[in-house]
Design a protein around this motif. Sequence first.
Motif, PDB file in Angstrom:
ATOM      1  N   THR A   1       1.361   2.403   8.959  1.00  0.00           N
ATOM      2  CA  THR A   1       0.675   2.045  10.283  1.00  0.00           C
ATOM      3  C   THR A   1      -0.709   1.733   9.848  1.00  0.00           C
ATOM      4  N   SER A   2      -1.297   2.722   9.196  1.00  0.00           N
ATOM      5  CA  SER A   2      -2.589   2.750   8.741  1.00  0.00           C
ATOM      6  C   SER A   2      -2.985   1.607   8.194  1.00  0.00           C
TER       7      SER A   2
ATOM      8  N   VAL B   1      -3.378  -1.497  10.672  1.00  0.00           N
ATOM      9  CA  VAL B   1      -4.747  -1.860  11.145  1.00  0.00           C
ATOM     10  C   VAL B   1      -5.841  -2.044  10.054  1.00  0.00           C
ATOM     11  N   PHE B   2      -5.785  -1.344   8.990  1.00  0.00           N
ATOM     12  CA  PHE B   2      -6.800  -1.462   8.096  1.00  0.00           C
ATOM     13  C   PHE B   2      -6.942  -2.949   7.541  1.00  0.00           C
TER      14      PHE B   2
ATOM     15  N   PRO C   1      -4.516  -0.750  19.296  1.00  0.00           N
ATOM     16  CA  PRO C   1      -3.836  -0.212  17.990  1.00  0.00           C
ATOM     17  C   PRO C   1      -2.180  -0.547  18.250  1.00  0.00           C
ATOM     18  N   PRO C   2      -1.645  -1.049  17.232  1.00  0.00           N
ATOM     19  CA  PRO C   2      -0.191  -1.369  17.157  1.00  0.00           C
ATOM     20  C   PRO C   2       0.724   0.000  16.767  1.00  0.00           C
ATOM     21  N   SER C   3       1.555   0.299  16.727  1.00  0.00           N
ATOM     22  CA  SER C   3       2.311   1.508  16.213  1.00  0.00           C
ATOM     23  C   SER C   3       3.615   1.141  15.821  1.00  0.00           C
TER      24      SER C   3
ATOM     25  N   THR D   1       5.710   6.562   7.485  1.00  0.00           N
ATOM     26  CA  THR D   1       5.333   5.689   8.799  1.00  0.00           C
ATOM     27  C   THR D   1       3.961   5.531   8.980  1.00  0.00           C
ATOM     28  N   SER D   2       3.175   6.761   8.771  1.00  0.00           N
ATOM     29  CA  SER D   2       1.842   6.886   9.266  1.00  0.00           C
ATOM     30  C   SER D   2       1.046   6.030   8.046  1.00  0.00           C
ATOM     31  N   HIS D   3       1.180   5.956   7.028  1.00  0.00           N
ATOM     32  CA  HIS D   3       0.606   5.237   5.853  1.00  0.00           C
ATOM     33  C   HIS D   3       0.770   3.828   6.233  1.00  0.00           C
TER      34      HIS D   3
ATOM     35  N   ASP E   1       0.877  -1.350   0.081  1.00  0.00           N
ATOM     36  CA  ASP E   1      -0.035   0.107   0.016  1.00  0.00           C
ATOM     37  C   ASP E   1       0.799   1.476  -0.221  1.00  0.00           C
TER      38      ASP E   1
END
Lengths: 246, 246, 246, 246
Positions: free
Chosen positions: C105-106, C109-110, C124-126, C101-103, C60
């Motif tokens: 992570t998102s 979870v998605f 929520p994992p980070s 990093t944010s993408h 992704d």
Amino acid sequence: MAGTRFAYVRSYEQPDPLLPNTFLVVRVDGHGFHRFSDTHGFEKPNDMRALELMNHAAKDVMEAYPDIVLAFGESDEFSFMLHKSCTLFNRRHSKILTSITSHFTSAYVFHWSAHFPNTRLEYPPSFDGRVVVYPTEREVKDYFAWRQADTHINNLYNTTFWALVHRGGLSTAEAHSRLKGTVSKNKHEILFSQFGINYNVLPAIYRKGSVLLRGETTTTPGAARDGQEGSAEGGMLLIKRVKYTP
Amino acid sequence: MAGTRFAYVRSYEQPDPLLPNTFLVVRVDGHGFHRFSDTHGFEKPNDMRALELMNHAAKDVMEAYPDIVLAFGESDEFSFMLHKSCTLFNRRHSKILTSITSHFTSAYVFHWSAHFPNTRLEYPPSFDGRVVVYPTEREVKDYFAWRQADTHINNLYNTTFWALVHRGGLSTAEAHSRLKGTVSKNKHEILFSQFGINYNVLPAIYRKGSVLLRGETTTTPGAARDGQEGSAEGGMLLIKRVKYTP
Amino acid sequence: MAGTRFAYVRSYEQPDPLLPNTFLVVRVDGHGFHRFSDTHGFEKPNDMRALELMNHAAKDVMEAYPDIVLAFGESDEFSFMLHKSCTLFNRRHSKILTSITSHFTSAYVFHWSAHFPNTRLEYPPSFDGRVVVYPTEREVKDYFAWRQADTHINNLYNTTFWALVHRGGLSTAEAHSRLKGTVSKNKHEILFSQFGINYNVLPAIYRKGSVLLRGETTTTPGAARDGQEGSAEGGMLLIKRVKYTP
Amino acid sequence: MAGTRFAYVRSYEQPDPLLPNTFLVVRVDGHGFHRFSDTHGFEKPNDMRALELMNHAAKDVMEAYPDIVLAFGESDEFSFMLHKSCTLFNRRHSKILTSITSHFTSAYVFHWSAHFPNTRLEYPPSFDGRVVVYPTEREVKDYFAWRQADTHINNLYNTTFWALVHRGGLSTAEAHSRLKGTVSKNKHEILFSQFGINYNVLPAIYRKGSVLLRGETTTTPGAARDGQEGSAEGGMLLIKRVKYTP
């Protein structure tokens, strides 16, 4: 220990390593040299004594820092290139930058009287400096090409400008106006037709700047150690001019 | 323009603004001054001429940079504090750092012969420099307290050490050994009982370093919060006002 | 404007451009994944679902950021390489780093439920992230070689460790002790002689990590654009395993 | 060890400590949220579900990072303030920045269905982040005043704009045109005279944003630990709205 409770202030000194395995260029630049050159009566457009003093200071820096493999000077600026694998001062930014800038400054003042025997140094000149990091050889080459192109452009302009003023009797405002919008070819023509000056035979140090290369082989290594070099035109050891075709 | 296709190399010069509204301390430090002081016959443990030369160079720097409000010197180092709201050179790190370090260096060489009239400068000395950023007044005060504590500790040690060597007839190795593990009190005792030296009456410039404050001109020494100040020769405590005529 | 007198606070947001023309590697790393994998019952030494989820999230990211040409994943970390001439977000450090990093992570979870259909995500994992700048191709290659060597070393150890625990009946302390001081060869022998496991035929994704390459040519370009890829063992399009011989 | 000869690449990971004893603000911002809010049918000018989801994610971040003492949210952005003496991750820039940004992102996706029970999340949303360093309390206060002034200005505009569109029958172009050059007073008048809306009684969360303060004292500490908070208007525990007069 008396100083212990204050020692925490050291933690504000932050690490500043430069990226490993990159070319480092340290460029020093005269601070307020317009005034400095006026005060000390530098000849225009070029003062050979001033250029030789810059070269002398640069040579001192190169002798003190073997990691510098190449230097280029023009007017009141000098650029020093440190090779990629250089680990001087663990590549600490501030340490490298200030050591070289300070050494250059010191040598400039130290050698002043050798190059200006009849001109008293009126006040201490200073230089600012910066480090530029280049990842590949191509950029470093282009960096020096950029500086040398700058030398050429400035010198052709200044040579024509001062010919118009000193020999053509124009005021500086008139000379600026006369040169507005001219290209290289026009300036060559003015110099030649109006003043009989063939720009291309002017001293190379004016037209192309100064290149200092670390001498690798020489039949007289003792001379190198003594720091002797030839004149701008002669058989110099350390100082060389590069070929440049704009 | 001839230089245009090389001008991309400028994009490698990265911005380096220092955090706004913070206290900036620029500290310059003699590079290889152990050798330099030996070569030029500096007196030990302190050479008043060398300290005065450092102060002279620092004063020149303060005169050139009005943003510096306070400076502290000891041995071969000097720290300059720029006030929080300083916007000198748009707070560019390299520019501030190198301009001050270079100016200090230049002034040091320039004024050499005034302070060492009988000693030829053998080679150009240099200094390195760094900028430290402090967010609040408390840290800046502690910074200078830290440097002054350092001055005290080093000077007490060196004074005792060289008394043992010069007047006590010890070798340097023996003097080191004699002082190992001693605390301040012990050193005071050695100085007093063995050599009749009352450490506390030695010149304040040796014991406490030099403080340069931007002069507001005051006829009342009490105006200084810490009390007395005076000339280097007199009963100065911490603060020495430089004579400054712009 | 109401906000005008506060807007000065923007001046504290400092520029952070990354050096031009260098390779950028962004590495994201699971934060507290020991606990996370325990809570969610990850199989040991490898959980294919978890690895496929990591790969899915990485894919992704690569689809969202065309400047990424290569990615490598192992365990709970993934490294993304941006090509030298990338000008994404004007090469602003924080922007590039956090966006990727944010993408990642998102997407993690998605896509959780697609890979763990029977396991509820408990919290929520980070991930944390960093950017590493490499000046030349050689260093980037060595970077990925380093990560893949790490994969190999860890996986051989973990495979042997968990064989000793799950099938050899050792406690984890005993297994650690048994492996202390062993080299690769010893671990291969333990696996083969004691458990009949030929390490070299275990799934490549365990032994060598996952490599995602931007697909350049393919007989089914439509598939490439849609982001389809084959299974770990089959004829995948985007996700590939590289060959690695330690 | 197999990886040893590649391990030199670690030396390119540079230290990035943030200045000690300064306030740190981490601001996260929705990436491409115009499209994201359209795709997911966010109500305009404000979607209470979306704001509550932002608050929920922010609360999770604050629970995970006790060094955060205050957070402020509006629209698709949230700012987290870490106290001066925070030593989280040794104040490493990238680590702090990415951990918080990633955690926020993760919690946003994780809690989506609780706040949007009837809206499927179509694709993974992401956030970028940055750290801003402030030396003193005054600047941090002004930072939050700046963000809140921004909230007010944007919300007053958007509220009037969408009233003109949804209830006044204007096209978006006409509404933009209608508001051009208007000041606050004009917008209040449009809302009141044309639509009977008293702006000042709209929900505070729209007009003033969300403030999350670390709860220090509470009669129900268990509730605090469980993360309960009151409604936007009621007796909330952790989430509070600050008073703001533009």
